[in-house]
Design a protein around this motif. Structure first.
Motif, PDB file in Angstrom:
ATOM      1  N   ALA A  50    -141.461  16.307 -24.107  1.00 40.99           N
ATOM      2  CA  ALA A  50    -140.043  17.305 -23.259  1.00 40.99           C
ATOM      3  C   ALA A  50    -138.469  16.252 -24.016  1.00 40.99           C
ATOM      4  O   ALA A  50    -137.745  17.563 -24.382  1.00 40.99           O
ATOM      5  N   HIS A  51    -139.221  15.641 -24.306  1.00 40.90           N
ATOM      6  CA  HIS A  51    -137.675  14.937 -24.598  1.00 40.90           C
ATOM      7  C   HIS A  51    -137.659  15.997 -26.080  1.00 40.90           C
ATOM      8  O   HIS A  51    -136.063  15.879 -26.046  1.00 40.90           O
ATOM      9  N   ALA A  54    -136.210  18.940 -25.363  1.00 43.50           N
ATOM     10  CA  ALA A  54    -134.397  19.077 -24.930  1.00 43.50           C
ATOM     11  C   ALA A  54    -133.605  18.809 -26.212  1.00 43.50           C
ATOM     12  O   ALA A  54    -131.811  19.333 -26.644  1.00 43.50           O
ATOM     13  N   LEU A  55    -134.006  17.846 -27.032  1.00 40.98           N
ATOM     14  CA  LEU A  55    -133.377  17.752 -28.221  1.00 40.98           C
ATOM     15  C   LEU A  55    -133.500  18.835 -29.275  1.00 40.98           C
ATOM     16  O   LEU A  55    -132.201  19.331 -29.879  1.00 40.98           O
ATOM     17  N   GLU A  56    -133.784  19.839 -29.207  1.00 35.97           N
ATOM     18  CA  GLU A  56    -134.044  20.910 -29.680  1.00 35.97           C
ATOM     19  C   GLU A  56    -133.059  22.561 -28.924  1.00 35.97           C
ATOM     20  O   GLU A  56    -132.157  22.796 -29.474  1.00 35.97           O
ATOM     21  N   GLN A  57    -133.331  22.265 -27.982  1.00 36.73           N
ATOM     22  CA  GLN A  57    -131.800  22.413 -26.802  1.00 36.73           C
ATOM     23  C   GLN A  57    -130.601  22.436 -27.115  1.00 36.73           C
ATOM     24  O   GLN A  57    -129.837  23.226 -26.756  1.00 36.73           O
ATOM     25  N   GLN A  58    -129.995  21.221 -27.216  1.00 42.41           N
ATOM     26  CA  GLN A  58    -129.129  20.705 -27.303  1.00 42.41           C
ATOM     27  C   GLN A  58    -128.129  20.737 -28.453  1.00 42.41           C
ATOM     28  O   GLN A  58    -127.076  20.918 -28.780  1.00 42.41           O
ATOM     29  N   GLN A  70    -140.855  24.437 -28.356  1.00 50.53           N
ATOM     30  CA  GLN A  70    -140.713  24.742 -26.492  1.00 50.53           C
ATOM     31  C   GLN A  70    -141.308  25.881 -26.668  1.00 50.53           C
ATOM     32  O   GLN A  70    -142.125  26.143 -25.841  1.00 50.53           O
TER      33      GLN A  70
END
Length: 76
Positions: A50-51, A54-58, A70
């Protein structure tokens, strides 16, 4: 077969028999990992997964070239 039974008497690293059995031993979320190995990493490390998602998305960068973590969410 349960994971605990799979490792009874196993002389090698458990990563080769747990889950779907890894093809190679490395960091759980190695950028060189196969889809199978990443599937095991996701199943055994959901918080880290999950972390990293989130880093990919950011960042806007994918974990591997042409493959985001994802996109592997259905494998866990």
């Amino acid at each position: 077969m349960t994971d605990s039974k799979a490792v009874d008497g196993w002389l090698c690293h458990p990563a080769y028999v747990l889950g779907h059995g890894n093809e190679r031993l490395s960091c759980s979320f190695c950028v060189l990992a196969s889809v199978n190995d990443l599937s095991n990493a996701i199943a055994y490390n959901p918080d880290t997964y999950a972390h990293l998602v989130a880093l990919e998305q950011q960042s806007g960068w994918s974990f591997q070239h042409n493959r985001s973590l994802q996109s592997l969410s259905t494998l866990s």
